[in-house]
Write a protein that holds these residues in place. Structure first.
Motif, short mmCIF file in Angstrom:
data_model
loop_
_atom_site.label_atom_id
_atom_site.label_comp_id
_atom_site.label_asym_id
_atom_site.label_seq_id
_atom_site.Cartn_x
_atom_site.Cartn_y
_atom_site.Cartn_z
N ASP A 178 31.65 71.34 42.21
CA ASP A 178 32.42 70.82 43.35
C ASP A 178 31.44 70.60 44.50
O ASP A 178 30.88 71.55 45.04
N LEU A 179 31.20 69.34 44.83
CA LEU A 179 30.25 69.00 45.89
C LEU A 179 30.92 68.74 47.23
O LEU A 179 30.27 68.34 48.19
N SER A 180 32.23 68.98 47.29
CA SER A 180 32.96 68.66 48.53
C SER A 180 32.53 69.55 49.70
O SER A 180 32.69 69.17 50.86
N THR A 181 31.97 70.74 49.40
CA THR A 181 31.59 71.65 50.48
C THR A 181 30.20 71.35 51.04
O THR A 181 29.79 71.99 52.01
N VAL A 182 29.47 70.39 50.44
CA VAL A 182 28.14 70.06 50.93
C VAL A 182 28.21 69.63 52.40
O VAL A 182 27.32 69.93 53.20
N LYS A 183 29.30 68.96 52.77
CA LYS A 183 29.43 68.45 54.14
C LYS A 183 29.45 69.56 55.18
O LYS A 183 29.15 69.32 56.36
N ASP A 184 29.80 70.78 54.76
CA ASP A 184 29.85 71.89 55.70
C ASP A 184 28.47 72.23 56.25
O ASP A 184 28.35 72.68 57.39
N GLU A 185 27.43 72.04 55.45
CA GLU A 185 26.08 72.37 55.89
C GLU A 185 25.19 71.15 56.03
O GLU A 185 24.22 71.18 56.79
N ALA A 224 31.58 59.07 49.93
CA ALA A 224 31.60 57.61 49.81
C ALA A 224 31.36 57.17 48.37
O ALA A 224 31.89 56.15 47.92
N LEU A 225 30.59 57.95 47.64
CA LEU A 225 30.30 57.62 46.25
C LEU A 225 31.34 58.16 45.29
O LEU A 225 31.28 57.90 44.08
N GLY A 226 32.29 58.93 45.81
CA GLY A 226 33.32 59.50 44.95
C GLY A 226 32.78 60.58 44.03
O GLY A 226 33.25 60.74 42.90
N LEU A 227 31.78 61.32 44.52
CA LEU A 227 31.14 62.35 43.70
C LEU A 227 31.45 63.75 44.20
O LEU A 227 30.61 64.66 44.06
N THR A 228 32.61 63.95 44.77
CA THR A 228 32.94 65.30 45.23
C THR A 228 33.08 66.27 44.07
O THR A 228 32.98 67.49 44.26
#
Length: 407
Positions: free
Chosen positions: A197-204, A214-218
């Motif tokens: 799950d890459l959705s939390t990358v935005k937190d850091e 944008a790439l739909g890779l969450t």
């Protein structure tokens, strides 16, 4: 009756005495077994120190221990896990074999803020072989385990799962000559059901997180598979496949064919590791350089390639970058193709332009696959290729560099 009673008493006393004499030998065997593991793996750069070992029949149980990396100087990691070796036997030459090593399922926190939790189940090692005392050559060391496998892995962050794997498995099959010496091995490695799950990358990392969305890779799903064959006599090592395949994104595969990677070369690498990773003296650095030169001279490359097969990722990247540029994809691609010759020309190697520009342009027009490969006319040592690097145009011909698209 009195005679029978005395006889029985003598037999009982003898039996107890025999058992008493056997106990130290059994304890010694268990300790010898784990000491051998420590010795063998230290050569490979792992500094194990096991806790008390006990023997029950052909099962040896080890009560925890520590693990460090030779030469790092860091505090070794302590583990309280009970290790159970089953089917342990001593070989005629003084080595050991064991049918399996089982480790209790791991279920533990590894960080406090955020709360990181790891669980790993069905951990097992099979077909364990430890060489006799004093035998630490790489040919013996690489046979220490036939199977290393686990069941599901799960990593959570503040209670939410972020990484999971269905299973991991590495299996090695060994072939021996009539004298029992290792001739070749085939190793297959697989990681099935890889999910993240890459959705939390935005937190850091907000910028990276925005690109991922944008790439739909969450979320990503995929598998990893690798197959390697290795012949000991001539050191012919072939990496037939080393592929990471992500569904709805793409697959990247690395292949390699080299000669000269013999056990003797691996022994030199182990010896250098054993001297420590922090060796900074002039003498140590000179010795490492000499070993490096020997490796370059010994290893010859027959071929190597890295290939990307697109499953929508490249197209999505082009769409995103086009949108950021305020244009459509077709216009953005034409702009890229127009600037590509100039970008390649900055390398100062004119021969690269004809080699790179046509296939990359074709891939930009229709992203299917892109492959970079080298295949010298005949196997060539890395030392020769390193020397040839002073003439980049000549090096391209020497290594048989090729770039292909959509094939």
């Amino acid at each position: 009756m009195m005679s029978l009673s005395k006889t029985t008493s003598l037999m009982l006393a003898s039996g107890l005495a025999t058992l008493a004499l056997l106990q130290p030998a059994m304890a010694l065997d268990a300790e010898t077994f784990v000491n051998r593991i420590e010795t063998v793996y230290k050569v490979m750069g792992y500094d194990f120190s096991f806790g008390p070992a006990t023997l029950d029949g052909d099962t040896i149980t080890v009560d925890g221990g520590t693990l460090g990396i030779v030469g790092l100087g860091d505090e070794p990691m302590k583990f309280d896990t009970t290790l159970t070796f089953s089917g342990v036997a001593e070989t005629e030459d003084g080595g050991f074999t064991a049918d399996s090593l089982t480790i209790p399922d791991i279920d533990t926190d590894f960080s406090a803020d955020p709360v990181g939790h790891l669980s790993l189940t069905d951990i097992r090692v099979e077909n364990i072989v430890l060489p006799p005392e004093g035998v630490t050559g790489s040919a013996a060391l690489m046979q220490t385990a036939g199977v290393v496998a686990t069941g599901p892995l799960s990593v959570t962050r503040d209670g939410a799962e972020v990484i999971s794997i269905d299973s991991m498995d590495m299996t090695s099959e060994f072939t021996h000559d009539a004298a029992g010496a290792l001739e070749s091995l085939v190793t297959t490695t697989s990681i099935a059901g890889l999910w993240a799950d890459l959705s939390t990358v935005k937190d850091e990392e907000p910028d990276a997180g925005a690109m991922i969305e944008a790439l739909g890779l969450t979320e990503i799903n995929g598998d990893f598979n690798q197959t390697m064959t290795w012949s000991m006599g001539d050191g012919h090592l072939v990496l037939e496949e080393s592929k990471l395949d992500l569904a709805d994104a793409g697959a990247i595969d690395f292949k390699l064919d080299v000669l000269g990677f013999t056990p003797a070369i691996l022994d030199k690498i182990y010896a250098m590791q054993g001297e420590g990773l922090e060796a900074t003296s002039e003498e140590a650095q000179a010795k490492q350089m000499m070993v490096g030169m020997e490796l370059l001279q010994a290893l010859s490359i027959s071929s190597a390639s890295i290939r990307y097969d697109d499953a929508s990722l490249a197209g999505k990247l082009l769409d995103v970058f086009a949108a950021q540029s305020g244009t459509d994809r077709a216009a953005f691609v034409e702009g890229l193709k127009a600037t590509l010759p100039g970008i390649v020309a900055q390398s100062g190697i004119p021969a690269l332009t004809d080699l790179v520009v046509p296939p990359v342009s074709a891939f930009l027009d229709d992203p299917q696959s892109l492959e970079i490969s080298v295949k010298p006319p005949q196997p060539t040592s890395l030392l020769v290729l390193t020397a040839a690097a002073s003439n980049p145009a000549g090096l391209i011909s020497a290594i048989g560099l090729a770039v292909t698209a959509n094939q």
